[in-house]
Design an enzyme around this catalytic site. Sequence first.
Site, short mmCIF file in Angstrom:
data_model
loop_
_atom_site.label_atom_id
_atom_site.label_comp_id
_atom_site.label_asym_id
_atom_site.label_seq_id
_atom_site.Cartn_x
_atom_site.Cartn_y
_atom_site.Cartn_z
N PHE A 122 0.82 -1.21 0.00
CA PHE A 122 0.00 0.00 0.00
C PHE A 122 0.86 1.26 0.00
O PHE A 122 0.42 2.32 -0.48
CB PHE A 122 -0.93 -0.01 1.23
CG PHE A 122 -2.07 0.94 1.14
CD1 PHE A 122 -3.19 0.64 0.38
CD2 PHE A 122 -2.04 2.16 1.80
CE1 PHE A 122 -4.26 1.53 0.28
CE2 PHE A 122 -3.10 3.05 1.71
CZ PHE A 122 -4.21 2.74 0.95
N GLU A 123 2.07 1.17 0.53
CA GLU A 123 2.96 2.34 0.61
C GLU A 123 3.78 2.54 -0.68
O GLU A 123 4.49 3.55 -0.82
CB GLU A 123 3.93 2.19 1.79
CG GLU A 123 3.34 2.48 3.15
CD GLU A 123 2.33 1.44 3.61
OE1 GLU A 123 2.60 0.23 3.44
OE2 GLU A 123 1.25 1.83 4.11
N ALA A 151 4.03 -8.30 -2.73
CA ALA A 151 3.24 -9.54 -2.76
C ALA A 151 2.04 -9.36 -1.85
O ALA A 151 2.21 -9.23 -0.64
CB ALA A 151 4.09 -10.73 -2.31
N THR A 192 -5.18 -11.61 4.62
CA THR A 192 -5.82 -10.35 4.99
C THR A 192 -7.25 -10.22 4.52
O THR A 192 -7.59 -10.64 3.40
CB THR A 192 -5.01 -9.15 4.43
OG1 THR A 192 -5.71 -7.97 4.77
CG2 THR A 192 -4.83 -9.21 2.93
N HIS A 214 -8.35 -7.19 4.18
CA HIS A 214 -8.35 -5.97 3.38
C HIS A 214 -7.50 -6.12 2.11
O HIS A 214 -6.98 -5.16 1.56
CB HIS A 214 -8.00 -4.72 4.20
CG HIS A 214 -6.65 -4.68 4.81
ND1 HIS A 214 -6.15 -5.63 5.67
CD2 HIS A 214 -5.67 -3.76 4.71
CE1 HIS A 214 -4.93 -5.31 6.04
NE2 HIS A 214 -4.61 -4.19 5.48
N PHE A 234 4.20 -2.23 -12.69
CA PHE A 234 3.42 -2.96 -11.68
C PHE A 234 3.94 -4.40 -11.56
O PHE A 234 3.52 -5.29 -12.29
CB PHE A 234 1.95 -2.96 -12.11
CG PHE A 234 1.02 -3.58 -11.11
CD1 PHE A 234 0.81 -3.02 -9.87
CD2 PHE A 234 0.33 -4.76 -11.42
CE1 PHE A 234 -0.07 -3.59 -8.95
CE2 PHE A 234 -0.55 -5.33 -10.51
CZ PHE A 234 -0.74 -4.75 -9.27
#
Length: 155
Positions: free
Chosen positions: A57-58, A80, A86, A88, A113
């Site tokens: 996410f960062e 990964a 998770t 989320h 990506f």
Amino acid sequence: MATYEGNFSPPPGRFVLVAARFNQAVVERLVEGARDGLKRHGVAPESIDVAWVPGSFEIPLVAQRLARARKYAAVICLGAVIKGDTGHYDYVAGGAASGIAQAALSTGVPVIFGVLTCDTLDQAINRAGAKAGNKGFEAALTAIEMVNLLGQLPE
Ligand code: INI
């Protein structure tokens, strides 16, 4: 009539990998794959930098900052995201994907990506060099192709 298409000739400039520490054992394999892909296509090891971030996410914020710096021909994002780990998953994977796309579009620098989105750890391991290729290696080749393609396009 012009036809534009990238190639895998040794590309000019420096490259940076933005790698997420979450699922680090898998991501380290992606980093090695990306370094290998770049080196095999003529990029000197000293022209490859790496920035580690806490999780996928960062990645976008750091990728965007590095792309804006105008120091790198391309930014290669590696992470990964594993569904089993998770609730989320969709937010982390979706945030990483759209943020990475936005970093490329807002800077004009290829931001690649190379984030695995998998159902299981096994799948992730397989896509990080065990059985199903190495997504880091593929991301490096995509970066080279895009650098060489953008070099041909009109400003
Ligand atoms: N980050 C990942 O890179 N992969 C994951 O599978 C993952 N899971 O499972 O949660 C993950 N979460 C952390 C996330 O990227 C952020 O670091 C966190 O939410 C803080 O912003």
